[in-house]
Structures are given as C-alpha cells and as structure tokens.
Design a protein around this motif. Structure first.
Motif, PDB file in Angstrom:
ATOM      1  N   GLU A 179       7.319  -5.328   6.350  1.00  0.00           N
ATOM      2  CA  GLU A 179       6.414  -5.684   5.249  1.00  0.00           C
ATOM      3  C   GLU A 179       6.156  -4.502   4.315  1.00  0.00           C
ATOM      4  O   GLU A 179       5.012  -4.099   4.065  1.00  0.00           O
ATOM      5  N   MET A 180       7.239  -3.960   3.791  1.00  0.00           N
ATOM      6  CA  MET A 180       7.096  -2.821   2.887  1.00  0.00           C
ATOM      7  C   MET A 180       6.221  -3.158   1.686  1.00  0.00           C
ATOM      8  O   MET A 180       5.352  -2.372   1.299  1.00  0.00           O
ATOM      9  N   GLY A 181       6.452  -4.326   1.062  1.00  0.00           N
ATOM     10  CA  GLY A 181       5.678  -4.695  -0.112  1.00  0.00           C
ATOM     11  C   GLY A 181       4.191  -4.767   0.176  1.00  0.00           C
ATOM     12  O   GLY A 181       3.370  -4.211  -0.562  1.00  0.00           O
ATOM     13  N   SER A 182       3.810  -5.432   1.254  1.00  0.00           N
ATOM     14  CA  SER A 182       2.399  -5.578   1.603  1.00  0.00           C
ATOM     15  C   SER A 182       1.767  -4.245   1.986  1.00  0.00           C
ATOM     16  O   SER A 182       0.615  -3.954   1.630  1.00  0.00           O
ATOM     17  N   ASN A 183       2.510  -3.415   2.716  1.00  0.00           N
ATOM     18  CA  ASN A 183       1.973  -2.110   3.096  1.00  0.00           C
ATOM     19  C   ASN A 183       1.817  -1.197   1.887  1.00  0.00           C
ATOM     20  O   ASN A 183       0.859  -0.416   1.813  1.00  0.00           O
ATOM     21  N   PHE A 184       2.746  -1.292   0.939  1.00  0.00           N
ATOM     22  CA  PHE A 184       2.584  -0.541  -0.299  1.00  0.00           C
ATOM     23  C   PHE A 184       1.290  -0.949  -1.001  1.00  0.00           C
ATOM     24  O   PHE A 184       0.498  -0.106  -1.426  1.00  0.00           O
ATOM     25  N   LEU A 185       1.056  -2.259  -1.129  1.00  0.00           N
ATOM     26  CA  LEU A 185      -0.136  -2.746  -1.823  1.00  0.00           C
ATOM     27  C   LEU A 185      -1.416  -2.284  -1.130  1.00  0.00           C
ATOM     28  O   LEU A 185      -2.404  -1.940  -1.786  1.00  0.00           O
ATOM     29  N   ARG A 186      -1.379  -2.260   0.202  1.00  0.00           N
ATOM     30  CA  ARG A 186      -2.551  -1.790   0.957  1.00  0.00           C
ATOM     31  C   ARG A 186      -2.868  -0.339   0.592  1.00  0.00           C
ATOM     32  O   ARG A 186      -4.030   0.000   0.286  1.00  0.00           O
ATOM     33  N   LEU A 187      -1.851   0.515   0.596  1.00  0.00           N
ATOM     34  CA  LEU A 187      -2.059   1.927   0.272  1.00  0.00           C
ATOM     35  C   LEU A 187      -2.418   2.114  -1.197  1.00  0.00           C
ATOM     36  O   LEU A 187      -3.318   2.883  -1.541  1.00  0.00           O
ATOM     37  N   TYR A 188      -1.723   1.384  -2.039  1.00  0.00           N
ATOM     38  CA  TYR A 188      -1.942   1.528  -3.484  1.00  0.00           C
ATOM     39  C   TYR A 188      -3.364   1.126  -3.859  1.00  0.00           C
ATOM     40  O   TYR A 188      -4.065   1.855  -4.584  1.00  0.00           O
ATOM     41  N   ASN A 189      -3.794  -0.009  -3.386  1.00  0.00           N
ATOM     42  CA  ASN A 189      -5.123  -0.508  -3.753  1.00  0.00           C
ATOM     43  C   ASN A 189      -6.250   0.334  -3.172  1.00  0.00           C
ATOM     44  O   ASN A 189      -7.326   0.446  -3.767  1.00  0.00           O
ATOM     45  N   LYS A 190      -6.001   0.947  -2.030  1.00  0.00           N
ATOM     46  CA  LYS A 190      -7.053   1.722  -1.381  1.00  0.00           C
ATOM     47  C   LYS A 190      -7.157   3.143  -1.925  1.00  0.00           C
ATOM     48  O   LYS A 190      -8.256   3.681  -2.085  1.00  0.00           O
ATOM     49  N   TYR A 191      -5.995   3.761  -2.241  1.00  0.00           N
ATOM     50  CA  TYR A 191      -6.016   5.193  -2.546  1.00  0.00           C
ATOM     51  C   TYR A 191      -5.592   5.568  -3.970  1.00  0.00           C
ATOM     52  O   TYR A 191      -5.989   6.612  -4.466  1.00  0.00           O
ATOM     53  N   HIS A 192      -4.750   4.773  -4.596  1.00  0.00           N
ATOM     54  CA  HIS A 192      -4.249   5.130  -5.927  1.00  0.00           C
ATOM     55  C   HIS A 192      -3.826   6.602  -5.967  1.00  0.00           C
ATOM     56  O   HIS A 192      -4.289   7.393  -6.783  1.00  0.00           O
ATOM     57  N   PHE A 193      -2.940   6.963  -5.074  1.00  0.00           N
ATOM     58  CA  PHE A 193      -2.505   8.356  -4.967  1.00  0.00           C
ATOM     59  C   PHE A 193      -2.015   8.894  -6.315  1.00  0.00           C
ATOM     60  O   PHE A 193      -1.331   8.202  -7.065  1.00  0.00           O
ATOM     61  N   ASP A 194      -2.369  10.151  -6.598  1.00  0.00           N
ATOM     62  CA  ASP A 194      -1.732  10.842  -7.716  1.00  0.00           C
ATOM     63  C   ASP A 194      -0.310  11.178  -7.291  1.00  0.00           C
ATOM     64  O   ASP A 194      -0.088  11.700  -6.181  1.00  0.00           O
ATOM     65  N   THR A 195       0.653  10.894  -8.150  1.00  0.00           N
ATOM     66  CA  THR A 195       2.054  11.093  -7.798  1.00  0.00           C
ATOM     67  C   THR A 195       2.813  11.730  -8.959  1.00  0.00           C
ATOM     68  O   THR A 195       2.412  11.632 -10.119  1.00  0.00           O
ATOM     69  N   ILE A 196       3.926  12.357  -8.632  1.00  0.00           N
ATOM     70  CA  ILE A 196       4.835  12.897  -9.644  1.00  0.00           C
ATOM     71  C   ILE A 196       5.910  11.868  -9.979  1.00  0.00           C
ATOM     72  O   ILE A 196       6.242  11.641 -11.135  1.00  0.00           O
ATOM     73  N   ALA A 197       6.460  11.269  -8.946  1.00  0.00           N
ATOM     74  CA  ALA A 197       7.500  10.236  -9.110  1.00  0.00           C
ATOM     75  C   ALA A 197       7.014   9.007  -8.361  1.00  0.00           C
ATOM     76  O   ALA A 197       7.306   8.845  -7.173  1.00  0.00           O
ATOM     77  N   PRO A 198       6.246   8.128  -9.023  1.00  0.00           N
ATOM     78  CA  PRO A 198       5.462   7.100  -8.316  1.00  0.00           C
ATOM     79  C   PRO A 198       6.205   6.323  -7.247  1.00  0.00           C
ATOM     80  O   PRO A 198       5.861   6.408  -6.058  1.00  0.00           O
ATOM     81  N   ASP A 199       7.234   5.536  -7.605  1.00  0.00           N
ATOM     82  CA  ASP A 199       7.895   4.715  -6.588  1.00  0.00           C
ATOM     83  C   ASP A 199       8.655   5.576  -5.604  1.00  0.00           C
ATOM     84  O   ASP A 199       8.694   5.299  -4.405  1.00  0.00           O
ATOM     85  N   GLN A 200       9.254   6.657  -6.079  1.00  0.00           N
ATOM     86  CA  GLN A 200      10.014   7.543  -5.200  1.00  0.00           C
ATOM     87  C   GLN A 200       9.111   8.173  -4.149  1.00  0.00           C
ATOM     88  O   GLN A 200       9.497   8.296  -2.980  1.00  0.00           O
ATOM     89  N   ASP A 201       7.916   8.557  -4.543  1.00  0.00           N
ATOM     90  CA  ASP A 201       7.000   9.181  -3.589  1.00  0.00           C
ATOM     91  C   ASP A 201       6.538   8.191  -2.521  1.00  0.00           C
ATOM     92  O   ASP A 201       6.448   8.538  -1.333  1.00  0.00           O
TER      93      ASP A 201
END
Length: 319
Positions: A179-201
């Motif tokens: 469940e890569m898509g769902s796990n990404f959404l969980r992290l994205y919605n909770k933390y909104h990490f600052d990134t240099i290369a968003p999807d790559q990171d």
C-alpha cells in the motif's frame, strides 16, 4: 506469447519535443521480440503534440495518452486523493501501481533521456523480492550539502544508497500489497515534510531496504569529474545537464543523433539558440537555492523522514 512491456512517462507541452527524441531512441533499440505499451501521462497536451508523438507508434509499440486528472480520479475515493489533487500531481509516480492495476510490473522513466540499449533488458531484470529497481544518484551524493541532506533528513547512510527516481523498475504487485499510495498519503497529510526532490525523497525513504540497486548503465548521468561510460544503455540528462540547453554536456552526441530523427529537430535547435545567459543565471541561482535548502532542512527542528523513522513510526515499506 510475446510479453508486453509497460513504460510510463509524464510530460507537458514544453517537454513534448524531448519525449519525442527519447521515444525515437527507445523504439529504435528495443528488441522486436516484445510488445511495448507506452503510457504518456499528462495534465494538458496540445492536439499537435499528441499527433506528432502518436506518429511514432509502430506495430509492436502502442502509445496511449492518459490525462492525469481522469486517471487519478479512477482511484478509490477513500485514498483521499481528490482533496489534495493539485499537490498530488507531482507525486503521481507513487500511485502508478494503483492507477494501472492491470500490470504486475512496469518501468517509469523521466523524459530527459536517451535509450541506446534495449529497454526490455531493464524490464526483465529480476527484482529478487524488492519493491523497486533503481540506480544510486552518484551525480549528487558527493556534493556535501546534498549528502548531508540525504543522511540527516532522509536517513540514508551511506548516501550512495540514495536513488535517482528518474528511472524506476517497479514491482506494481508488491507495491500494491504494501500500500505505497496509502502510506504516502498518511505521511504526507501528517507531516508535510520539507523536501528537495519531493517524490524522489518519499520513494527513497519509503522503499529503503527493499531496493535492488542496478548498474549505472541504466541511468548514466552527466557528472562533472566522473568518467563517461563506454556503452550506456540509458542516459539521463538530469538537473541542468541538458544538451538542448548547454554545450559540452557528457553524452550529448547520443541526444543529437536521435534529435535529428525527430519531427521537433528544428524546434529544439531554436530552443537551444534562445537559451541565453539570463536563463543560465536562473539555473545557477536555483541550484544554489537547492544547496542552501539542503542544509537548512537537514538542520531543522521540524519533522524529517529520519526523525519520524527513529521515533518508531512506520516510514519504510518493508514487505
């Protein structure tokens, strides 16, 4: 029965000429023993560009245009994609396994590439139970600010394990299972990490430990101070190292060989002629800003992939 090799690109009208050159090389050098399904994902693409690119199709090369909005909206509503659609489009490759459930395996490639080798050889590499196959990003891992960012923000040591997401061999079946898509959404919605290369990171942080590292012949990137590979199978003109913008770029002869065969050749020549010092100064400024941001994020008190992982929360998709 001939195998079908699914390959995914994403472009807009500005990148249509360069995708055309990439496809010319890919089609010319691919084994005739397979069928190939090229999926071109876009937000908007003019009828003229669609016609020119579609004209490259061959008996064993099918080219299909997929509007990103329509494709993403086909996903299950409970993934929460619609609420953040405008942002999510830059992360689309994380959703390819869900967007195309008919495939168990696929290749994603950026459009700033040339393929002198047989792309089916990449597809046929055994991932040996890993989620993805990719190439270590040697073009950036020896630049101190980027290396610090990889180690302190993404949490990848040594930094040579940080992969470039411009060329991905993806086990769609396993990525759906974890469940890569769902796990990404969980992290994205909770933390909104600052990134240099968003999807790559996100891909690096989530897939770390389940990546098969491939030979750099499949992602040969122009890199100052690094020897040119004699027989690259896929060349990736990463960052600003693009022969349609600059002179004396490593591997530039491969690009111009196929550019001359493209319907866009004169347009590409015109583009390069217009790439003046002002645009080059902007490139340099943006590169410096990335270097500064790398250090800032690495030293930030805010949540990073590394901090969240070390806190015990699930970040990595260890299948």
């Amino acid at each position: 029965m001939r195998q079908t090799v699914p390959i995914f690109f994403a472009i807009d009208d500005n990148y249509a000429p360069f995708l055309s050159v990439a496809l010319c090389s890919l089609i010319e050098n691919a084994s005739k023993e397979n069928n190939y399904k090229i999926h071109i994902i876009h937000q908007e693409l003019s009828e003229v560009n669609r016609r020119k690119i579609a004209s490259l199709a061959r008996e064993n090369f099918e080219i299909e245009f997929c509007k990103m909005k329509d494709t993403i909206e086909d996903l299950q509503v409970n993934m929460g994609l619609r609420e953040i659609y405008q942002t999510i489009t830059i992360y689309f490759r994380l959703f390819l396994p869900d967007m195309f459930p008919e495939y168990d395996k696929g290749i994603y490639i950026d459009s700033d590439i040339i393929v002198p080798g047989d792309i089916s050889e990449l597809y046929n590499i055994d991932l040996e139970g890993n989620l993805i196959g990719a190439i270590a990003d040697t073009s950036t891992c020896n630049i101190p600010p980027f290396r610090t960012y990889m180690e302190e923000a993404i949490g990848i040591k040594p930094a040579e394990k940080y992969i470039n997401s411009g060329v991905l061999l993806m086990d769609f079946k396993k990525l759906r299972e974890v469940e890569m898509g769902s796990n990404f959404l969980r992290l994205y919605n909770k933390y909104h990490f600052d990134t240099i290369a968003p999807d790559q990171d996100y891909i690096n942080a989530m897939c770390h430990g389940k990546i098969k590292y491939l030979s750099d012949v499949w992602d040969a990137m122009p890199t100052e101070g690094k020897a040119v590979l004699e027989n690259p199978k896929l060349i990736h003109y990463n960052l600003t190292d693009k022969p349609w913008q600059y002179d004396e770029v490593q591997y530039e002869s491969y690009f111009w060989e196929y550019a001359k065969k493209s319907e866009y050749y004169q347009e590409i020549l015109n583009y390069k002629a217009a790439y003046d010092q002002t645009k080059k100064d902007i490139d340099a400024k943006e590169t410096n800003e990335m270097l500064e941001a790398s250090i800032k994020i690495a030293n930030s008190e805010k949540a990073t992939f590394k901090k969240v992982y070390e806190s015990g929360e699930k970040v990595r998709l260890l299948a």
